[in-house]
Design an enzyme around this catalytic site. Structure first.
Site, PDB file in Angstrom:
ATOM      1  N   GLU A 254      -4.950  -4.546  10.781  1.00  0.00           N
ATOM      2  CA  GLU A 254      -3.911  -3.868  10.898  1.00  0.00           C
ATOM      3  C   GLU A 254      -4.095  -2.847  12.079  1.00  0.00           C
ATOM      4  OE1 GLU A 254      -1.960  -2.703   6.826  1.00  0.00           O
ATOM      5  OE2 GLU A 254      -3.660  -1.084   7.315  1.00  0.00           O
TER       6      GLU A 254
ATOM      7  N   HIS B 251      -9.389   1.149   4.914  1.00  0.00           N
ATOM      8  CA  HIS B 251      -8.178   1.266   5.952  1.00  0.00           C
ATOM      9  C   HIS B 251      -8.417   2.439   6.996  1.00  0.00           C
ATOM     10  CE1 HIS B 251      -3.950   2.417   6.510  1.00  0.00           C
ATOM     11  NE2 HIS B 251      -3.704   1.329   6.124  1.00  0.00           N
TER      12      HIS B 251
ATOM     13  N   GLU C   1      -6.859   4.676   8.075  1.00  0.00           N
ATOM     14  CA  GLU C   1      -6.564   6.123   7.695  1.00  0.00           C
ATOM     15  C   GLU C   1      -7.633   6.815   6.960  1.00  0.00           C
ATOM     16  OE1 GLU C   1      -2.754   5.353   5.650  1.00  0.00           O
ATOM     17  OE2 GLU C   1      -1.766   4.944   7.731  1.00  0.00           O
TER      18      GLU C   1
ATOM     19  N   ASN D 251       0.885  -1.186  -0.028  1.00  0.00           N
ATOM     20  CA  ASN D 251      -0.134  -0.014   0.188  1.00  0.00           C
ATOM     21  C   ASN D 251       0.871   1.308  -0.109  1.00  0.00           C
ATOM     22  OD1 ASN D 251      -1.898   1.855   0.541  1.00  0.00           O
ATOM     23  ND2 ASN D 251      -2.396   1.313   2.675  1.00  0.00           N
ATOM     24  N   TRP D 252       1.106   1.884  -1.146  1.00  0.00           N
ATOM     25  CA  TRP D 252       1.931   2.981  -1.249  1.00  0.00           C
ATOM     26  C   TRP D 252       1.235   4.139  -0.508  1.00  0.00           C
ATOM     27  CZ3 TRP D 252       4.035   3.173  -6.986  1.00  0.00           C
ATOM     28  CH2 TRP D 252       4.702   1.819  -7.420  1.00  0.00           C
ATOM     29  N   LYS D 253      -0.032   4.281  -0.248  1.00  0.00           N
ATOM     30  CA  LYS D 253      -0.566   5.278   0.403  1.00  0.00           C
ATOM     31  C   LYS D 253      -0.318   6.725  -0.573  1.00  0.00           C
ATOM     32  CE  LYS D 253      -0.348   3.226   4.754  1.00  0.00           C
ATOM     33  NZ  LYS D 253      -0.044   3.175   6.213  1.00  0.00           N
TER      34      LYS D 253
ATOM     35  N   GLY E  99       3.102  -1.035   4.057  1.00  0.00           N
ATOM     36  CA  GLY E  99       3.152   0.451   4.038  1.00  0.00           C
ATOM     37  C   GLY E  99       4.531   0.767   3.552  1.00  0.00           C
ATOM     38  N   GLY E 100       5.194   1.209   4.626  1.00  0.00           N
ATOM     39  CA  GLY E 100       6.566   1.948   4.343  1.00  0.00           C
ATOM     40  C   GLY E 100       7.516   1.099   3.557  1.00  0.00           C
TER      41      GLY E 100
ATOM     42  N   SER F 110       3.859  -2.177  10.339  1.00  0.00           N
ATOM     43  CA  SER F 110       5.236  -2.243  10.360  1.00  0.00           C
ATOM     44  C   SER F 110       5.991  -3.297  10.051  1.00  0.00           C
ATOM     45  CB  SER F 110       5.659  -1.770  11.955  1.00  0.00           C
ATOM     46  OG  SER F 110       5.350  -0.504  12.137  1.00  0.00           O
TER      47      SER F 110
ATOM     48  N   GLY G 286       3.034   2.334  10.665  1.00  0.00           N
ATOM     49  CA  GLY G 286       4.151   3.447  10.561  1.00  0.00           C
ATOM     50  C   GLY G 286       5.075   3.701  11.830  1.00  0.00           C
TER      51      GLY G 286
END
Ligand code: 13P
Length: 252
Positions: A167, A97, A99, A10-12, A234-235, A213, A173
């Site tokens: 999640e 998600h 977010e 997930n590149w966000k 993510g990251g 993470s 993150g």
């Protein structure tokens, strides 16, 4: 149960044209370099979907988006419909998600509506659930996640069109992760909710990813757990080496 592992990035809200295309190309080359048993998905921002689709050509990596509206088209300024995502070659869409639940006040009921719409346009969904730190500390994790699963999945979802991602909000993150036992406990509870809702056969087939993470160094531990069928990353999905190392370390 033999569920195919999924490694999803997930590149966000990251990536301008040049870096997005080069990341997608690098991932494509690395995935192709070796025989792999997992399913890869990359979910760039809307602006990069077409370009990334081109960069993935010739690979089996699936393209996913990070959200969609519930309507096919119409007066919804700034929104993107599931039909538009299909048209661009998306196979998956991430929905619910944390977010989006937090930043856009998305309720599970709304997410359920989006899931239904996405399926009706031939998209598969990655439906996210997870507790906040406050909810975990007050012992509500299982209740919160179970309720989100029940309310975010419309009638008739199947293992063939739906993947769940657990999640924990506090693990996203932050570099913090739940213990393997804590992850397994939530995944088993989610599998229980799915069994009640869909019956044992569909529930046993449905993949439940862990996200929060995930990195190369913890991939093996997290992804070898009984009810963990892959990762939503993510990251670490923004670096091709790390993204691929997660799959390597998980042995898929
Ligand atoms: P991180 O891997 O950066 O913690 O993000 C997880 C996530 O939110 C994936 O959807």
């Amino acid at each position: 149960m033999n569920r195919k592992m999924m490694i999803a990035g997930n590149w966000k809200m990251n990536g301008l044209t040049a870096e997005g295309v080069s990341l997608a190309k690098e991932i494509t080359d690395k995935v192709k370099a070796k025989k792999r048993t997992c399913e890869f998905v990359v979910c760039p921002p809307f602006t990069l979907l077409s370009l990334v689709k081109k960069a993935l050509r010739g690979s089996k990596i699936a393209l996913g988006a990070q959200d969609c509206h519930w309507a096919e088209k119409g007066a919804h300024t700034g929104d993107i419909s599931p039909a538009m995502l299909r048209d661009l070659g998306c196979e998956y869409v991430i929905l619910g998600h944390s977010e989006r639940r937090a930043d856009h006040k998305e309720s599970s009921a709304l997410i359920g509506k989006k899931v239904e719409a996405a399926h009706s346009f031939g998209l598969k969904t990655i439906v996210c659930v997870g507790e906040t730190l406050e909810q975990r500390e007050s012992g509500k994790t299982i209740d919160v996640c179970s309720k989100q699963v029940r309310e975010s999945l419309p009638e008739g979802v199947k293992a063939a069109n739906t993947v769940i991602a657990y999640e924990p909000v506090w693990a996203i993150g932050t570099g913090k992760t739940p213990t393997p036992q804590e992850v397994e406990e939530v995944h088993a509870a989610i599998r229980g909710v799915l069994t009640k809702k869909l019956g044992k056969s569909e529930a046993d087939k449905m993949r439940i990813l862990y996200g929060g993470s995930v990195k190369p160094s913890n991939a093996k531990e997290m992804l070898s757990l009984e009810d963990v069928d892959g990762a939503l990353i993510g990251g670490a999905s923004l670096k091709a080496d790390d993204f691929i190392a997660i799959s390597d370390n998980a042995g898929c």
